[in-house]
Design a protein around this motif. Structure first.
Motif, PDB file in Angstrom:
ATOM      1  N   MET A 107       3.772   8.091   1.609  1.00  0.00           N
ATOM      2  CA  MET A 107       4.380   7.647   0.360  1.00  0.00           C
ATOM      3  C   MET A 107       4.477   6.130   0.319  1.00  0.00           C
ATOM      4  O   MET A 107       4.343   5.520  -0.746  1.00  0.00           O
ATOM      5  CB  MET A 107       5.770   8.273   0.209  1.00  0.00           C
ATOM      6  N   GLY A 108       4.708   5.522   1.492  1.00  0.00           N
ATOM      7  CA  GLY A 108       4.772   4.067   1.529  1.00  0.00           C
ATOM      8  C   GLY A 108       3.442   3.432   1.193  1.00  0.00           C
ATOM      9  O   GLY A 108       3.373   2.434   0.472  1.00  0.00           O
ATOM     10  N   LYS A 111       2.836   3.799  -2.660  1.00  0.00           N
ATOM     11  CA  LYS A 111       4.006   3.520  -3.484  1.00  0.00           C
ATOM     12  C   LYS A 111       3.609   3.017  -4.861  1.00  0.00           C
ATOM     13  O   LYS A 111       4.165   3.432  -5.882  1.00  0.00           O
ATOM     14  CB  LYS A 111       4.901   2.493  -2.780  1.00  0.00           C
ATOM     15  N   GLU A 115       4.384   4.872  -8.398  1.00  0.00           N
ATOM     16  CA  GLU A 115       5.147   4.242  -9.485  1.00  0.00           C
ATOM     17  C   GLU A 115       4.353   4.274 -10.791  1.00  0.00           C
ATOM     18  O   GLU A 115       4.915   4.520 -11.864  1.00  0.00           O
ATOM     19  CB  GLU A 115       5.490   2.804  -9.099  1.00  0.00           C
TER      20      GLU A 115
END
Length: 288
Positions: A107-108, A111, A115
Motif C-alpha cells: 500500500m505504501g 499510495k 489516492e
C-alpha cells in the motif's frame, strides 16, 4: 579453540543446536560423521488418511457448482451456492460421514495510485448526486441506476437435501429511478434466457420505451462488468433508442469506478433478500 558467543553469532545458530550436533558426533561411529536422525520418517499423527481425504473431496464435489455472477469469456472458476458456507458444509459432512489483501508495504508503494483511485470514485459519486438533484426538480430529466442481482435459487428450501440438488437460477435486473425512487424488476430464469449483454439490453429497451413522454434527458448508472454493461450491445441499444424515441435528446451511460459501485438498486436487492428469508412458506416456483 574459539569464543562460543562469536562462533554462534558467526554461524547464526543457537547453543542447543550446537550441543545436539556435538552429541550426535560423539555417539556416532569412529568415522566422526554424525548418524542421520529419524525426524520426518513417520507421518504426523494428526495427518488424515488418503481414504478420509478422498471422502472429503467427494463431499465437496457433491455440491452443485455455478459460474460467477460476473460472466467472462473464459469461465474457469466455479462457485458454490451463496447460501452455503464452511460451517453448513461441515455439519452436513458430519451427519453423513464418520469423520486478495495488500500488505502495508504494498500500500505504501501504491499510495499515489490509491489516492487517485479514491478521488476518482468520490468524483463519480458526487457527479451522481448532482444528477439526482437535477432530476428531482426537472421532470424532463431522468437518472436511473441498474444492476443484476445475484442469482436467486429456486426452489428456496432450508433443508440440507436442497444443497445437493441442481436448483433453477432466476435472474433479476433491477432499475431504480433516483428521483422518484420507483423500482422495476425484470425477472427471468435460465430456462428462458441467459444473462449476457443482449439480455441486459433487452430489459433496458423495455425501460426506455416506457419513459414518460416529456423526458428529454436520461442518464443510466451501472458497474463496469463487461459481460453485462460495458459492451457494444448496450451502447448500440441506447443509440437505437435515441433514433426510435424522437423526443429523447440525450442518453448517458455512466460507469462507477471498480470497487466503488454502490448503487441505489443495491438497497432494493437487500430488501428482496430480507423478505425472502422472512417468507413463512417455501418458495418452490419463480412466481412465488
Amino acid at each position: 579453540m574459539v569464543c562460543k558467543g562469536c562462533f554462534l553469532t558467526a554461524l547464526g545458530e543457537i547453543k542447543c543446536f550446537i550441543e545436539l550436533a556435538v552429541q550426535n558426533k560423539l555417539s556416532s561411529s569412529d568415522s566422526g560423521i554424525p548418524v542421520a536422525d529419524n525426524k520426518g520418517r513417520e507421518p504426523p499423527k494428526h495427518k488424515l488418511s488418503e481414504s478420509v481425504r478422498d471422502d472429503v473431496k467427494k463431499h465437496i464435489q457433491s455440491f452443485p457448482e455455478y459460474e460467477s455472477h460476473y460472466s467472462r469469456k473464459t469461465k474457469t472458476k466455479k462457485y458454490l451456492p451463496s447460501h452455503l458456507n464452511h460451517t453448513k458444509m461441515y455439519e452436513i459432512y458430519k451427519t453423513g460421514s464418520a469423520i486478495p489483501r495488500f500488505s502495508a508495504k504494498d500500500m505504501g508503494k501504491n499510495k499515489t495510485v490509491l489516492e487517485e483511485h479514491q478521488t476518482s470514485a468520490e468524483d463519480e459519486y458526487e457527479k451522481k448526486r448532482e444528477e439526482k438533484d437535477k432530476a428531482k426538480v426537472n421532470p424532463s430529466y431522468k437518472v436511473f441506476s441498474f444492476d443484476l442481482q445475484q442469482c436467486l435459487p429456486f426452489p428456496y428450501l432450508n433443508t440440507s437435501v436442497s444443497f445437493y440438488k441442481r436448483q433453477l437460477r432466476v435472474f433479476n435486473l433491477t432499475s431504480h429511478d433516483c428521483a422518484t425512487k420507483e423500482v422495476k424488476c425484470f425477472m427471468w430464469h435460465e430456462g428462458i434466457a441467459n444473462r449476457g449483454a443482449n439480455n441486459i439490453a433487452s430489459c433496458l429497451v423495455k425501460l426506455t420505451d416506457n419513459l414518460p413522454r416529456d423526458v428529454k434527458h436520461a442518464v443510466f448508472y451501472s458497474d463496469t462488468c463487461p459481460g453485462k454493461n460495458l459492451n457494444s450491445h448496450v451502447a448500440v441499444m441506447f443509440s437505437c433508442a435515441l433514433q426510435r424515441i424522437t423526443i429523447l435528446q440525450y442518453i448517458g451511460h455512466e460507469f462507477m469506478v471498480p470497487g466503488h459501485t454502490h448503487l441505489e438498486c443495491d438497497y432494493d436487492h437487500s430488501a428482496i433478500e430480507r423478505q425472502r428469508k422472512k417468507t413463512p412458506v417455501e418458495i418452490a416456483h419463480p412466481r412465488d
